[in-house]
Motif scaffolding. Structure first.
Motif, mmCIF file in Angstrom:
data_model
loop_
_atom_site.group_PDB
_atom_site.id
_atom_site.type_symbol
_atom_site.label_atom_id
_atom_site.label_comp_id
_atom_site.label_asym_id
_atom_site.label_seq_id
_atom_site.Cartn_x
_atom_site.Cartn_y
_atom_site.Cartn_z
ATOM 1 N N SER A 153 11.167 7.064 3.193
ATOM 2 C CA SER A 153 10.390 8.126 2.475
ATOM 3 C C SER A 153 11.241 8.732 1.145
ATOM 4 O O SER A 153 12.526 9.007 1.345
ATOM 5 C CB SER A 153 9.880 9.397 3.343
ATOM 6 O OG SER A 153 8.991 8.803 4.258
ATOM 7 N N THR A 204 0.899 -1.121 0.070
ATOM 8 C CA THR A 204 -0.152 -0.138 -0.033
ATOM 9 C C THR A 204 0.897 1.176 -0.123
ATOM 10 O O THR A 204 2.048 1.251 0.457
ATOM 11 C CB THR A 204 -0.869 -0.065 1.382
ATOM 12 O OG1 THR A 204 -0.117 -0.074 2.487
ATOM 13 C CG2 THR A 204 -2.113 -0.964 1.052
ATOM 14 N N GLU A 253 7.680 -1.203 6.828
ATOM 15 C CA GLU A 253 7.702 0.423 6.173
ATOM 16 C C GLU A 253 8.784 0.641 5.299
ATOM 17 O O GLU A 253 10.038 0.172 5.671
ATOM 18 C CB GLU A 253 7.540 1.334 7.156
ATOM 19 C CG GLU A 253 6.192 1.327 7.974
ATOM 20 C CD GLU A 253 5.094 1.789 7.453
ATOM 21 O OE1 GLU A 253 5.208 2.383 6.238
ATOM 22 O OE2 GLU A 253 3.816 1.609 7.911
ATOM 23 N N PHE A 276 1.452 5.632 0.691
ATOM 24 C CA PHE A 276 1.196 6.755 1.587
ATOM 25 C C PHE A 276 1.714 8.054 1.149
ATOM 26 O O PHE A 276 2.724 7.884 0.623
ATOM 27 C CB PHE A 276 1.738 6.435 3.032
ATOM 28 C CG PHE A 276 0.810 5.248 3.764
ATOM 29 C CD1 PHE A 276 -0.313 5.321 4.592
ATOM 30 C CD2 PHE A 276 1.511 3.820 3.565
ATOM 31 C CE1 PHE A 276 -0.812 4.220 5.103
ATOM 32 C CE2 PHE A 276 0.850 2.754 4.066
ATOM 33 C CZ PHE A 276 -0.224 2.958 4.860
ATOM 34 N N GLN A 277 1.039 9.100 1.092
ATOM 35 C CA GLN A 277 1.468 10.447 0.871
ATOM 36 C C GLN A 277 1.626 11.141 2.320
ATOM 37 O O GLN A 277 0.373 11.491 2.517
ATOM 38 C CB GLN A 277 0.798 11.122 -0.091
ATOM 39 C CG GLN A 277 1.206 12.477 -0.620
ATOM 40 C CD GLN A 277 0.549 13.233 -1.741
ATOM 41 O OE1 GLN A 277 -0.025 12.442 -2.513
ATOM 42 N NE2 GLN A 277 0.470 14.478 -1.580
ATOM 43 N N ASN A 278 2.721 11.682 2.852
ATOM 44 C CA ASN A 278 2.850 12.389 3.718
ATOM 45 C C ASN A 278 1.991 11.745 5.180
ATOM 46 O O ASN A 278 1.421 12.160 5.871
ATOM 47 C CB ASN A 278 2.079 13.934 3.897
ATOM 48 C CG ASN A 278 3.002 14.786 2.998
ATOM 49 O OD1 ASN A 278 4.133 14.716 2.837
ATOM 50 N ND2 ASN A 278 2.208 15.568 2.095
ATOM 51 N N GLY A 279 2.251 10.430 5.087
ATOM 52 C CA GLY A 279 1.669 9.608 6.168
ATOM 53 C C GLY A 279 0.087 9.041 5.866
ATOM 54 O O GLY A 279 -0.167 8.518 6.897
ATOM 55 N N GLU A 280 -0.647 9.784 4.936
ATOM 56 C CA GLU A 280 -2.103 9.364 4.706
ATOM 57 C C GLU A 280 -2.123 8.141 3.576
ATOM 58 O O GLU A 280 -1.431 8.579 2.637
ATOM 59 C CB GLU A 280 -2.683 10.308 4.271
ATOM 60 C CG GLU A 280 -2.695 11.555 5.599
ATOM 61 C CD GLU A 280 -3.566 12.877 4.943
ATOM 62 O OE1 GLU A 280 -4.157 12.811 4.193
ATOM 63 O OE2 GLU A 280 -3.782 13.942 6.051
ATOM 64 N N LEU A 281 -2.764 7.324 3.778
ATOM 65 C CA LEU A 281 -3.177 6.412 2.968
ATOM 66 C C LEU A 281 -3.663 6.914 1.494
ATOM 67 O O LEU A 281 -4.695 7.707 1.571
ATOM 68 C CB LEU A 281 -4.118 4.957 3.400
ATOM 69 C CG LEU A 281 -4.463 4.026 2.294
ATOM 70 C CD1 LEU A 281 -3.083 3.312 2.304
ATOM 71 C CD2 LEU A 281 -5.623 3.183 3.279
ATOM 72 N N LEU A 282 -3.111 6.095 0.407
ATOM 73 C CA LEU A 282 -3.538 6.614 -0.682
ATOM 74 C C LEU A 282 -4.286 5.550 -1.398
ATOM 75 O O LEU A 282 -4.000 4.472 -1.560
ATOM 76 C CB LEU A 282 -2.214 6.893 -1.926
ATOM 77 C CG LEU A 282 -1.390 8.072 -1.800
ATOM 78 C CD1 LEU A 282 -0.366 8.246 -2.600
ATOM 79 C CD2 LEU A 282 -2.266 9.486 -2.011
ATOM 80 N N GLU A 283 -5.199 5.984 -1.920
ATOM 81 C CA GLU A 283 -6.523 4.919 -2.337
ATOM 82 C C GLU A 283 -6.752 5.447 -3.968
ATOM 83 O O GLU A 283 -6.552 6.451 -4.272
ATOM 84 C CB GLU A 283 -7.902 5.121 -1.843
ATOM 85 C CG GLU A 283 -7.597 4.708 -0.254
ATOM 86 C CD GLU A 283 -8.918 4.674 0.531
ATOM 87 O OE1 GLU A 283 -9.932 5.099 -0.364
ATOM 88 O OE2 GLU A 283 -9.122 4.120 1.664
#
Length: 609
Positions: A244, A177, A241, A179-186
């Motif tokens: 970045s 999965t 993980e 993540f952009q700036n710690g937020e999940l990308l969907e």
């Protein structure tokens, strides 16, 4: 989850009174390479009537295969691991207390999802079997992320490749999965897209690769992207993980700023000026510099810098810069106003030199054209004699003559300054430096006297001397400046005389008379004044008084001894030897009188002078 299976009545024909019960686990999980234990529990409904003989067997069946193979057989007298199977060398079975435990060492990926059957035959008690599925797991390596090396333009209409994340050697297939700036990308149509690939190596392990495609915005330039790989292990789900990464985002310039980089402060003619242009586009574009007066004529610049060497007032104006990138906004431009300050050479009126007559007035002016407010000062011989653009010279005298320097400065820009000068010449007849037209003086005969005569005037006066009584003289000093002449003569005084100093030029003449009275030189002590030798005269007086005291003592002593006759004849006797007493007294008084006069400072009689 346990399960039990009961088989039909045995072949002996006895009615089954005790029932066989068996339980196994539905599945067992194990890490690749580790040993696994598969238990099989069995028992009888009536433990007091258990069968005297039990036979136990283990079987294995691969996924998708209907047949199974025996791998173990055991009874009360025999324990046998079947030969020529995959497990012949890496399995053990232990039995006892109504339990059989199958141990498989060094679990392989080929063991995954195989079913292991435990079968127990209790003769009259019947038979039963159960199966356990084996599940094998292999954690993948830490995910590796790699951003695209080139920049991504915000002008792209479709999601573009941003980064790739890869996890190797996992089993079963792991999941990735983003993540952009710690937020999940969907996934989002037209905005976010994932491209997933996976393959198996010769060892049977999976490698998963997930590519992120994104429609970037200007703000994406500061975003940090990372990926996470999730995978199963016995009894849990773990994750790892990645690091970045940041991606380079290309976007056109929408805002431009232009400023003066150097020099600081106000500009003056001759300065080297550096203008710098900066925009918000990325990568920074090359800039085109122009002047407002000629917007279509580009100036010679280097990247984002424009250098103007040795600027002059004609370089003043509005300067502009705009990006050379065709994708940038046509409205994006920077502007800066340059003002080059100047100070022209000072102009003095009258110029260079001016002739004035004694007593005249003159106004001199000094001006210098400048772009800033100026300050003017006048100097003569290094001293300030006036301020302002006009200098008024009243009632000109010979002291007025000389060079007047006008200095113009710019207080706001001290580096700007200029100066000019005017030379004032004052015309007039000679004028003696001393106001006395006739000088009377006394001087001792035989001594040398110096007479000085200085006259001012223009044209420069000439000085000549004339003497009475045929005195012998010599000029010892003769010098002149722009407006004055000086002459000094030396003469030995022998008698009274007169000397005339004559100064003349084309405009007139002036004379000065010296009347000298010769005074005889006096060498007598009385001629000395107290100021010349008061100490010597005091010593002489004291010696005289001592001499008188001694003489009085001698006379008194002789009188007491009757050696001094009282009659006239006695006096004559003494007089013959020493001189008369009267003469002595008179002589002493005369000496004393002279000495006292010298001490008291009595003046000489006119005849003695």
């Amino acid at each position: 989850m346990g399960q039990s299976v009961s088989l039909p009545q045995g072949s002996c024909g006895y009615t089954m009174r005790t029932k066989l019960e068996l339980s196994v686990q539905e599945s067992v999980e194990v890490l690749l390479g580790a040993p696994v234990l598969i238990p099989c529990h069995y028992g009888f409904s009536d433990s007091r009537q258990g069968p005297p003989f039990i036979m136990l067997q283990w079987f294995v069946r691969s996924p998708g295969n209907s047949s199974r193979a025996r791998i173990f057989y055991g009874d009360s007298g025999l324990q046998l691991v079947d030969n020529n199977t995959e497990y012949s060398e890496r399995m053990d079975v232990s039995s006892g207390n109504n339990r059989s435990l199958l141990t498989i060492r060094d679990v392989r990926l080929s063991d995954h999802q195989r079913e292991f059957f435990c079968q127990v035959n209790g003769l009259a008690a019947g038979s039963a079997e159960g199966k356990t599925a084996l599940r094998v797991y292999a954690p993948p390596e830490a995910p590796v992320i790699e951003a695209v090396p080139h920049g991504i333009s915000v002008t792209e209409e479709q999601p573009a490749k941003v980064a790739v994340c890869e996890a190797q050697n996992g089993f079963p297939k792991p999941n990735i999965t983003w993540f952009q700036n710690g937020e999940l990308l969907e996934s989002s149509p037209g905005q976010v897209k994932f491209l997933v690939l996976h393959w198996r190596s010769s060892s049977g392990l999976f490698t998963v690769q997930n590519t992120l495609l994104l429609r970037v915005q200007k703000e994406t330039k500061d975003a940090l992207f990372s990926c996470r790989v999730s995978f199963s292990v016995p009894g849990a789900v773990h994750s790892l993980e990645s690091s970045s990464v940041n991606v380079t985002v290309h976007y056109p310039t929408s805002m431009v700023e232009l400023w003066k980089e150097s020099p600081p402060g106000l500009l003056r003619e001759g300065d080297a000026v550096e203008l710098r242009c900066q925009g918000d586009g990325h990568p920074p574009p090359a800039f085109i510099f122009t002047r407002e007066q000629q917007p279509d004529v580009p100036l010679d610049s280097r990247g984002d810098v424009l250098v103007l060497s040795s600027v002059s007032r004609k370089d003043s104006g509005l300067y502009q810069c705009r990006p050379g990138d065709p994708h940038s906004s046509t409205e994006a431009k920077g502007e800066v106003q340059l003002t080059v300050h100047y100070l022209d050479s000072a102009v003095v009126v009258p110029a260079e030199s001016e002739i004035m007559l004694r007593g005249e007035d003159l106004t001199a002016t000094c001006n210098a054209l400048s772009s800033l407010k100026t300050s003017t000062a006048w100097y003569k011989d290094g001293r300030v004699v006036g301020t302002g653009s006009a200098l008024l010279l009243r009632d000109a005298s010979y002291h007025t003559a000389g060079e007047y320097v006008c200095e113009v400065t710019v207080p706001a820009l001290p580096a700007l300054h200029t100066q000019s000068s005017v030379h004032i010449i004052v015309h007039g007849p000679p004028q003696m430096q001393s106001v006395e037209q006739e000088v009377r003086m006394e001087h001792s005969t035989g001594r040398v006297l110096n007479l000085s005569c200085e006259a001012q005037g223009f044209p420069l006066p000439s000085v000549s001397w004339s003497f009475s009584a045929g005195q012998s003289w010599e000029e010892v000093v003769s010098r002149s400046s722009s407006h004055s002449s000086l002459s000094v003569v030396s003469i030995r005084v022998s008698s009274d005389f007169s000397a005339v100093c004559n100064a003349s030029n084309d405009l007139g003449a002036e004379a000065r008379v010296f009347n000298v009275k010769a005074v005889p030189m006096v060498t007598s002590p009385a001629a000395f004044s107290p100021a010349e030798g008061s100490g010597v005269f005091i010593v002489v007086i004291i010696l005289g008084l001592l001499l008188l005291a001694i003489l009085g003592s001698v006379i008194y002593f002789l009188h007491k001894k009757n050696r001094l006759p009282c009659g006239r004849s006695g006096k004559q006797s003494i007089t013959k030897e020493k001189g008369s007493a009267k003469d002595i007294v008179v002589e002493m008084k005369t000496e004393e009188s002279v000495l006292l006069k010298a001490v008291n400072g009595d003046k000489k009689a006119p005849t003695e002078q």
